[in-house]
Motif scaffolding. Sequence first.
Motif, PDB file in Angstrom:
ATOM      1  N   SER A   1     -31.769   1.784  21.814  1.00 12.42           N
ATOM      2  CA  SER A   1     -31.774   1.532  23.254  1.00 12.42           C
ATOM      3  C   SER A   1     -30.668   2.284  23.971  1.00 12.42           C
ATOM      4  O   SER A   1     -30.842   2.734  25.105  1.00 12.42           O
ATOM      5  N   LEU A   2     -29.518   2.425  23.319  1.00 18.19           N
ATOM      6  CA  LEU A   2     -28.406   3.126  23.947  1.00 18.19           C
ATOM      7  C   LEU A   2     -28.643   4.631  24.038  1.00 18.19           C
ATOM      8  O   LEU A   2     -28.363   5.257  25.067  1.00 18.19           O
ATOM      9  N   LEU A   3     -29.170   5.219  22.966  1.00 19.58           N
ATOM     10  CA  LEU A   3     -29.264   6.672  22.873  1.00 19.58           C
ATOM     11  C   LEU A   3     -30.633   7.222  23.236  1.00 19.58           C
ATOM     12  O   LEU A   3     -30.735   8.355  23.717  1.00 19.58           O
ATOM     13  N   VAL A   4     -31.688   6.471  22.996  1.00 19.97           N
ATOM     14  CA  VAL A   4     -33.042   6.953  23.293  1.00 19.97           C
ATOM     15  C   VAL A   4     -33.475   6.506  24.684  1.00 19.97           C
ATOM     16  O   VAL A   4     -33.792   7.319  25.557  1.00 19.97           O
ATOM     17  N   PHE A   5     -33.521   5.192  24.909  1.00 19.63           N
ATOM     18  CA  PHE A   5     -33.806   4.615  26.228  1.00 19.63           C
ATOM     19  C   PHE A   5     -35.081   5.202  26.853  1.00 19.63           C
ATOM     20  O   PHE A   5     -35.057   5.807  27.907  1.00 19.63           O
ATOM     21  N   THR A   6     -36.192   5.025  26.143  1.00 23.06           N
ATOM     22  CA  THR A   6     -37.470   5.501  26.675  1.00 23.06           C
ATOM     23  C   THR A   6     -38.542   4.423  26.696  1.00 23.06           C
ATOM     24  O   THR A   6     -39.702   4.721  26.951  1.00 23.06           O
ATOM     25  N   GLY A   7     -38.196   3.182  26.411  1.00 24.14           N
ATOM     26  CA  GLY A   7     -39.128   2.084  26.552  1.00 24.14           C
ATOM     27  C   GLY A   7     -40.344   2.182  25.653  1.00 24.14           C
ATOM     28  O   GLY A   7     -40.322   1.775  24.489  1.00 24.14           O
ATOM     29  N   ALA A   8     -41.425   2.742  26.195  1.00 26.88           N
ATOM     30  CA  ALA A   8     -42.685   2.822  25.458  1.00 26.88           C
ATOM     31  C   ALA A   8     -42.532   3.596  24.159  1.00 26.88           C
ATOM     32  O   ALA A   8     -43.131   3.245  23.133  1.00 26.88           O
ATOM     33  N   SER A   9     -41.727   4.660  24.164  1.00 28.39           N
ATOM     34  CA  SER A   9     -41.513   5.442  22.949  1.00 28.39           C
ATOM     35  C   SER A   9     -40.783   4.619  21.898  1.00 28.39           C
ATOM     36  O   SER A   9     -41.065   4.731  20.697  1.00 28.39           O
ATOM     37  N   GLN A  10     -39.856   3.781  22.317  1.00 24.85           N
ATOM     38  CA  GLN A  10     -39.160   2.921  21.370  1.00 24.85           C
ATOM     39  C   GLN A  10     -40.124   1.922  20.735  1.00 24.85           C
ATOM     40  O   GLN A  10     -40.082   1.672  19.532  1.00 24.85           O
ATOM     41  N   PHE A  11     -41.001   1.338  21.553  1.00 30.11           N
ATOM     42  CA  PHE A  11     -41.991   0.398  21.031  1.00 30.11           C
ATOM     43  C   PHE A  11     -42.936   1.106  20.060  1.00 30.11           C
ATOM     44  O   PHE A  11     -43.333   0.543  19.037  1.00 30.11           O
ATOM     45  N   ALA A  12     -43.329   2.340  20.388  1.00 33.35           N
ATOM     46  CA  ALA A  12     -44.226   3.081  19.506  1.00 33.35           C
ATOM     47  C   ALA A  12     -43.569   3.348  18.165  1.00 33.35           C
ATOM     48  O   ALA A  12     -44.209   3.258  17.101  1.00 33.35           O
ATOM     49  N   LEU A  13     -42.285   3.666  18.179  1.00 30.79           N
ATOM     50  CA  LEU A  13     -41.559   3.966  16.947  1.00 30.79           C
ATOM     51  C   LEU A  13     -41.469   2.742  16.049  1.00 30.79           C
ATOM     52  O   LEU A  13     -41.861   2.783  14.874  1.00 30.79           O
ATOM     53  N   VAL A  14     -40.975   1.640  16.589  1.00 33.45           N
ATOM     54  CA  VAL A  14     -40.798   0.447  15.750  1.00 33.45           C
ATOM     55  C   VAL A  14     -42.138  -0.168  15.388  1.00 33.45           C
ATOM     56  O   VAL A  14     -42.286  -0.783  14.314  1.00 33.45           O
ATOM     57  N   GLY A  15     -43.151  -0.004  16.257  1.00 34.35           N
ATOM     58  CA  GLY A  15     -44.477  -0.521  15.925  1.00 34.35           C
ATOM     59  C   GLY A  15     -45.069   0.195  14.728  1.00 34.35           C
ATOM     60  O   GLY A  15     -45.675  -0.431  13.846  1.00 34.35           O
ATOM     61  N   ALA A  16     -44.918   1.518  14.688  1.00 32.12           N
ATOM     62  CA  ALA A  16     -45.427   2.290  13.550  1.00 32.12           C
ATOM     63  C   ALA A  16     -44.653   1.955  12.281  1.00 32.12           C
ATOM     64  O   ALA A  16     -45.232   1.858  11.193  1.00 32.12           O
ATOM     65  N   LEU A  17     -43.345   1.760  12.395  1.00 29.44           N
ATOM     66  CA  LEU A  17     -42.548   1.394  11.228  1.00 29.44           C
ATOM     67  C   LEU A  17     -42.915   0.006  10.721  1.00 29.44           C
ATOM     68  O   LEU A  17     -42.977  -0.233   9.507  1.00 29.44           O
ATOM     69  N   ALA A  18     -43.184  -0.909  11.641  1.00 25.70           N
ATOM     70  CA  ALA A  18     -43.565  -2.263  11.242  1.00 25.70           C
ATOM     71  C   ALA A  18     -44.893  -2.277  10.508  1.00 25.70           C
ATOM     72  O   ALA A  18     -45.132  -3.131   9.648  1.00 25.70           O
ATOM     73  N   ALA A  19     -45.781  -1.326  10.869  1.00 24.47           N
ATOM     74  CA  ALA A  19     -47.080  -1.245  10.214  1.00 24.47           C
ATOM     75  C   ALA A  19     -47.015  -0.508   8.886  1.00 24.47           C
ATOM     76  O   ALA A  19     -48.043  -0.325   8.234  1.00 24.47           O
ATOM     77  N   GLY A  20     -45.821  -0.075   8.482  1.00 22.16           N
ATOM     78  CA  GLY A  20     -45.665   0.599   7.207  1.00 22.16           C
ATOM     79  C   GLY A  20     -45.825   2.095   7.276  1.00 22.16           C
ATOM     80  O   GLY A  20     -46.045   2.743   6.249  1.00 22.16           O
TER      81      GLY A  20
END
Length: 268
Positions: free
Chosen positions: A64-83
């Motif tokens: 959140s501090l360095l990227v701060f792009t909202g939807a892109s952050q959700f996309a990143l962690v969502g893909a990681l959560a899905a394996g």
Amino acid sequence: MAEQTDIRTTGEAAPPEPARPAKPDSAVIRDALGVGIAVGLSGFAFGVTSAGAGLTLFQTCALSLLVFTGASQFALVGALAAGGNPLTAAAGAFFLGVRNAFYGLRLSAVLGHRAAVRPFAAHWVIDETTAVTLAQPDRRSARLGFTVTGLSLYALWNLTTFIGALGAEALGDTDAWGLDAASPAVFLALLAPMLRSTVERVAAGLAVVLVMTTLPLLPTGVPVLLSALATPAVLVVQGRRARTKGAGDDTTHPGGAQGRPATEEKRA
């Protein structure tokens, strides 16, 4: 003597557009704070989702501090959560965040910041700051709206990210609480108001179909990248339909080559 038709135009210039009235600073600040607070609270959902995906508190806050792009952050962690593979997840987030570069090209001319300020201002170029900035009638109001929106949203987003991630760690297994649904729910809430035209809705619908049909067949994260093909596909179809319609209008219009009255060619 051949019959002549007067086709001259008046040549009068179009009247200038009326200047937009100035906006009080209090109104700009009120609107900017409203957007910043409303969207900044979504950081709770990101913090919870990121912790549920296995990221540490430090990693979550750093995003959140360095990227701060909202939807892109959700996309990143969502893909990681899905394996998904980290590189694939990062690629999907990158392509989703590319839109901010185009926002920056537009805001650069509107805000007119000095070269020394632009790198810092670029970090706050996102959907919300762009919308507030472009809604202002003059440069002074645009700068004020951009600064207040960016500052309030950045501060609240990072604060709520920290609280959400800290709370998720205290809860333990986020899947047991159903918090794994937070990421797609918030992402859809951010995306839905942006789909205003038919083309945008069709492209979004086709992207969903591509993801759902390829999800069981391809590695995790790849269907999201593949869904990006929905936009050019819809634009190609729209362009062909427009050209076909234009060609049809040329051949059927009364003033067209085939629709011109025969008596007009026999005038003497």
